[in-house]
Design an enzyme around this catalytic site. Structure first.
Site, short mmCIF file in Angstrom:
data_model
loop_
_atom_site.label_atom_id
_atom_site.label_comp_id
_atom_site.label_asym_id
_atom_site.label_seq_id
_atom_site.Cartn_x
_atom_site.Cartn_y
_atom_site.Cartn_z
N ASP A 106 41.94 -49.30 11.75
CA ASP A 106 40.97 -49.03 12.74
C ASP A 106 41.41 -48.56 14.03
OD1 ASP A 106 38.80 -49.25 11.17
OD2 ASP A 106 38.48 -51.61 11.70
N VAL A 107 42.17 -49.39 14.98
CA VAL A 107 42.58 -49.05 16.24
C VAL A 107 43.34 -47.51 16.22
CG1 VAL A 107 43.71 -49.68 18.25
CG2 VAL A 107 42.35 -51.30 16.85
#
Length: 391
Positions: free
Chosen positions: A165-166
């Site tokens: 995600d990041v």
């Protein structure tokens, strides 16, 4: 005029969950006017279930907020009026959804050819999995990380954070900013795409290259780093700490610092390849020495000898460390309901135009009237949209 470097950029944030807000945070912190678009009922985003949670406050700062029902043609019409003058759109709809709504890249770039349309998906915009739902854990598994993480006899292990995600959010932000720079030369926007799967694979770095060029499938090695030995977690009298050596010189300095000079000349350990082949024996010999003193004493001793070593912190210990305080990764935010809170700042430092935390996350629809007025909507139009429950 704002001194922040992106104060001339306007971003429309249609994203949800974590990757999109991670991307948008780079724009907002460096001064862009970020307008967060939410459903009129506030549903649809798991992070929005508690607007005062630490996670939400950190992810959604530096934005203004409006509500808009994009399932209705009137809502899409409003969005398209906003698109006329925005610079960047960030979205993470599945490909079929944005085409069905008529807010895909082709549709919106026809309205504003300078638009930088930024898409974050789970698996990419095309291909057999493009319509699948996907989250960080799925990308960790498919992207090879879980196979590499943990102990070989205990099965795959997820990372303790959300790396797919990041990283997808970071790569999307980089792509969007590259497109903005290119737009200065061409005058044209373009479609920027990032996805969780390719971002996770990119993070594998040298491990991925072990297969691509060397034909080797890396295995779970727990705390051991492939090829560089000794590097890992070592036991002290009062706990554990990390050591990382690179090359023979660093290894010899380690042997001297821990009072085990005999390891320097031991025929099992004289080269990097031999140290890797005899890793377990070497690590046991090092721990026999390091277990005789405290972790803090070894960290001080080894760093003085030019051998990288460090503590293994719990989060409270980490945030109390003087170096962590010095780098300024923690920033303050005055929240209208929570009061003074501390959140994560930017790891990027600019000497003249640093990032700023200026706004708390917006309440649902807090800036709808204000934003629509800025985009030329008359009060009567806004009232009618509200009557129709489009906003």
């Amino acid at each position: 005029m704002s001194r922040l470097p992106l104060s001339h950029i306007r971003v429309l944030d249609l994203s949800r969950v974590r990757a999109g807000p991670t991307c948008v945070k780079f724009f907002g912190d460096f001064g862009a006017d970020v307008i967060k678009v939410e459903r009129t009922d506030g549903e649809g985003d798991p992070m929005g279930d508690d607007r005062y949670s630490s996670d939400y406050v950190n992810a959604q700062r530096n934005k203004r907020g409006i509500t808009l029902d994009l399932k209705r043609p009137e809502g899409v019409a409003v969005l398209k009026r906003l698109i006329e003058t925005v610079d960047v759109v960030v979205e993470n709809f599945r490909p079929d959804v944005k085409h069905r709504l008529g807010i895909d890249y082709d549709s919106l770039s026809a309205i504003n050819p300078r638009l930088v349309y930024t898409s974050i998906s789970a698996f990419g915009e095309t291909g057999p999995y493009s319509a699948r739902p996907g989250f960080d854990l799925i990308a960790q598994g498919m992207g090879g990380l879980m196979w590499l993480t943990g102990y070989a006899d205990r099965g795959p292990l997820r990372a303790g954070i959300s790396p797919a995600d990041v990283s997808a959010g970071i790569f999307a932000a980089i792509g969007a900013m590259i497109a903005l720079i290119e737009r200065e030369r061409s005058g044209k926007g373009q479609w920027v795409q990032a996805n969780l799967l390719s971002s996770q694979i990119m993070l594998l770095d040298y491990q991925a290259m072990s297969w691509l060029m060397d034909g080797h499938i890396p295995q779970q090695r727990a705390n051991d780093r492939p090829k560089i030995v000794p590097t890992g977690v070592y036991k002290a009298k009062d706990g554990y700490f990390t050591i990382s050596t690179v090359g023979n010189d660093s290894y010899h300095r380690l042997c001297s610092a821990i009072g085990a000079l005999e390891l320097s000349s031991d025929p099992r350990f004289v080269t990097a390849d031999l140290r890797e082949s005899n890793r377990d024996a070497l690590n046991a010999s090092i721990e026999a020495a390091t277990s005789q003193n405290t972790a803090s004493a070894w960290i001080e001793c080894l760093n003085a000898a030019g051998v990288p070593a460090g503590p293994i912190y719990k989060l409270d210990e980490m945030f109390s460390d003087p170096q962590v305080k010095e780098i300024g990764i923690v920033q303050s935010l005055n929240h209208p309901k929570l009061g003074h809170v501390e959140i994560l700042g930017q790891p990027i430092k600019l000497s003249r135009t640093p990032a700023e935390i200026r706004r708390a996350p917006p309440e649902l629809g807090e800036h709808t009237d204000e934003v629509l007025a800025e985009f030329g909507f008359e009060p009567a139009e806004v009232a009618e949209l509200r009557r129709l429950r489009v906003i």
